[in-house]
Design a protein around this motif. Sequence first.
Motif, PDB file in Angstrom:
ATOM      1  N   LYS A   1       6.029   7.973  74.134  1.00 19.62           N
ATOM      2  CA  LYS A   1       6.059   7.158  75.343  1.00 19.62           C
ATOM      3  C   LYS A   1       7.512   6.930  75.707  1.00 19.62           C
ATOM      4  CE  LYS A   1       4.362   2.938  77.515  1.00 19.62           C
ATOM      5  NZ  LYS A   1       3.477   1.764  77.340  1.00 19.62           N
ATOM      6  N   ILE A   2       7.844   7.224  76.957  1.00 25.51           N
ATOM      7  CA  ILE A   2       9.172   6.917  77.481  1.00 25.51           C
ATOM      8  C   ILE A   2       9.078   5.504  78.054  1.00 25.51           C
ATOM      9  CG2 ILE A   2      10.962   7.573  79.126  1.00 25.51           C
ATOM     10  CD1 ILE A   2      10.445   9.670  76.911  1.00 25.51           C
ATOM     11  N   LEU A   3       9.934   4.634  77.565  1.00 31.92           N
ATOM     12  CA  LEU A   3       9.913   3.230  77.970  1.00 31.92           C
ATOM     13  C   LEU A   3      10.722   3.037  79.243  1.00 31.92           C
ATOM     14  CD1 LEU A   3      10.480   1.749  74.418  1.00 31.92           C
ATOM     15  CD2 LEU A   3       8.292   2.113  75.584  1.00 31.92           C
TER      16      LEU A   3
ATOM     17  N   SER B   1       1.740   9.658  75.714  1.00 34.34           N
ATOM     18  CA  SER B   1       1.391  11.028  76.087  1.00 34.34           C
ATOM     19  C   SER B   1       1.201  11.889  74.843  1.00 34.34           C
ATOM     20  CB  SER B   1       2.502  11.639  76.937  1.00 34.34           C
ATOM     21  OG  SER B   1       2.649  10.922  78.139  1.00 34.34           O
ATOM     22  N   TYR B   2       0.090  12.635  74.826  1.00 32.24           N
ATOM     23  CA  TYR B   2      -0.141  13.586  73.743  1.00 32.24           C
ATOM     24  C   TYR B   2       0.842  14.738  73.900  1.00 32.24           C
ATOM     25  CZ  TYR B   2      -2.324  17.174  70.890  1.00 32.24           C
ATOM     26  OH  TYR B   2      -2.561  18.157  69.963  1.00 32.24           O
ATOM     27  N   CYS B   3       1.584  15.026  72.830  1.00 35.94           N
ATOM     28  CA  CYS B   3       2.633  16.046  72.893  1.00 35.94           C
ATOM     29  C   CYS B   3       2.343  17.272  72.047  1.00 35.94           C
ATOM     30  CB  CYS B   3       3.970  15.442  72.466  1.00 35.94           C
ATOM     31  SG  CYS B   3       4.559  14.172  73.597  1.00 35.94           S
ATOM     32  N   GLY B   4       1.378  17.184  71.146  1.00 32.20           N
ATOM     33  CA  GLY B   4       1.068  18.320  70.290  1.00 32.20           C
ATOM     34  C   GLY B   4       0.703  17.864  68.897  1.00 32.20           C
ATOM     35  N   GLU B   5       0.943  18.754  67.958  1.00 35.59           N
ATOM     36  CA  GLU B   5       0.548  18.513  66.574  1.00 35.59           C
ATOM     37  C   GLU B   5       1.766  18.590  65.667  1.00 35.59           C
ATOM     38  OE1 GLU B   5      -2.094  21.158  63.655  1.00 35.59           O
ATOM     39  OE2 GLU B   5      -3.220  20.417  65.396  1.00 35.59           O
ATOM     40  N   VAL B   6       1.830  17.653  64.733  1.00 35.47           N
ATOM     41  CA  VAL B   6       2.845  17.688  63.681  1.00 35.47           C
ATOM     42  C   VAL B   6       2.123  17.690  62.352  1.00 35.47           C
ATOM     43  CG1 VAL B   6       4.640  16.543  65.057  1.00 35.47           C
ATOM     44  CG2 VAL B   6       3.097  15.165  63.637  1.00 35.47           C
TER      45      VAL B   6
ATOM     46  N   MET C   1      14.869   4.319  74.363  1.00 41.36           N
ATOM     47  CA  MET C   1      13.865   4.365  75.432  1.00 41.36           C
ATOM     48  C   MET C   1      12.711   5.326  75.148  1.00 41.36           C
ATOM     49  SD  MET C   1      15.126   2.002  77.162  1.00 41.36           S
ATOM     50  CE  MET C   1      14.132   1.954  78.634  1.00 41.36           C
ATOM     51  N   SER C   2      12.510   5.670  73.883  1.00 45.18           N
ATOM     52  CA  SER C   2      11.413   6.560  73.511  1.00 45.18           C
ATOM     53  C   SER C   2      10.806   6.105  72.191  1.00 45.18           C
ATOM     54  CB  SER C   2      11.930   7.993  73.366  1.00 45.18           C
ATOM     55  OG  SER C   2      10.968   8.809  72.715  1.00 45.18           O
ATOM     56  N   ILE C   3       9.486   6.133  72.145  1.00 47.44           N
ATOM     57  CA  ILE C   3       8.759   5.870  70.894  1.00 47.44           C
ATOM     58  C   ILE C   3       7.895   7.087  70.610  1.00 47.44           C
ATOM     59  CG2 ILE C   3       6.974   4.493  69.766  1.00 47.44           C
ATOM     60  CD1 ILE C   3       7.930   2.086  71.366  1.00 47.44           C
ATOM     61  N   LYS C   4       7.952   7.544  69.371  1.00 50.53           N
ATOM     62  CA  LYS C   4       7.099   8.642  68.921  1.00 50.53           C
ATOM     63  C   LYS C   4       6.216   8.118  67.791  1.00 50.53           C
ATOM     64  CE  LYS C   4      10.393  12.177  70.316  1.00 50.53           C
ATOM     65  NZ  LYS C   4      11.259  13.299  69.923  1.00 50.53           N
ATOM     66  N   VAL C   5       4.986   8.588  67.780  1.00 51.30           N
ATOM     67  CA  VAL C   5       4.012   8.131  66.800  1.00 51.30           C
ATOM     68  C   VAL C   5       3.020   9.260  66.552  1.00 51.30           C
ATOM     69  CG1 VAL C   5       2.554   7.082  68.587  1.00 51.30           C
ATOM     70  CG2 VAL C   5       2.420   6.211  66.248  1.00 51.30           C
ATOM     71  N   ASP C   6       2.456   9.271  65.354  1.00 51.07           N
ATOM     72  CA  ASP C   6       1.408  10.254  65.066  1.00 51.07           C
ATOM     73  C   ASP C   6       0.222   9.535  64.436  1.00 51.07           C
ATOM     74  OD1 ASP C   6       1.278  10.785  61.902  1.00 51.07           O
ATOM     75  OD2 ASP C   6       3.384  10.507  62.453  1.00 51.07           O
ATOM     76  N   THR C   7      -0.929  10.163  64.540  1.00 51.60           N
ATOM     77  CA  THR C   7      -2.117   9.613  63.901  1.00 51.60           C
ATOM     78  C   THR C   7      -3.070  10.744  63.560  1.00 51.60           C
ATOM     79  OG1 THR C   7      -3.765   7.840  63.997  1.00 51.60           O
ATOM     80  CG2 THR C   7      -3.473   9.177  65.999  1.00 51.60           C
TER      81      THR C   7
END
Length: 173
Positions: A170-172, A153-158, A130-136
């Motif tokens: 995003k929580i699905l 949702s913007y969560c920070g920097e990786v 139920m969660s997708i994480k992505v970076d760009t």
Amino acid sequence: MQELDDDFILRRAAISDQEKIWEILQQAIQRRKNDGSNQWQDGYPNSETAIIDIQNKVGFVLEKNNEIAGYAAIIFDVEPAYENIEGKWLSEGEYAVIHRVAISEKFLGQGIATELFLKIEDFVKSNQVMSIKVDTNFDNIQMLKILDKLEYSYCGEVHFRGSPRKAFEKILT
């Protein structure tokens, strides 16, 4: 949220798709360069990337009328780069990671990237995650617009491959 178009099919990529996937990735690499971005300008992704994705069963294509319109890697595993976020993720449980999103030149401007993400979201939910994480990249304006539109949702920097990236979740539901 808009209803998914039944003309689109998300499926696991086959080795026979590798040439078309690489062509789409090359188009995306060139678009990033034309936009003045440094994302994907260092030899990654390359032709081997798609082969490895396919072999690892994480490469997926979005088809419209039996033609490959887009590509993404969907990984149901911990992304090591995400373990050290400068910020805070929305959740700490299982998640899927989306990497290497690319759309064919032929299908640009038709909302294909949005359809790809919506299909991925359904696929992830069908796997009880139920969660997708992505970076760009900070300068990937097109991807930032898609993530905003789809309420990531913007969560920070990786730091991914030595570069800072904007991280989203995003929580699905």
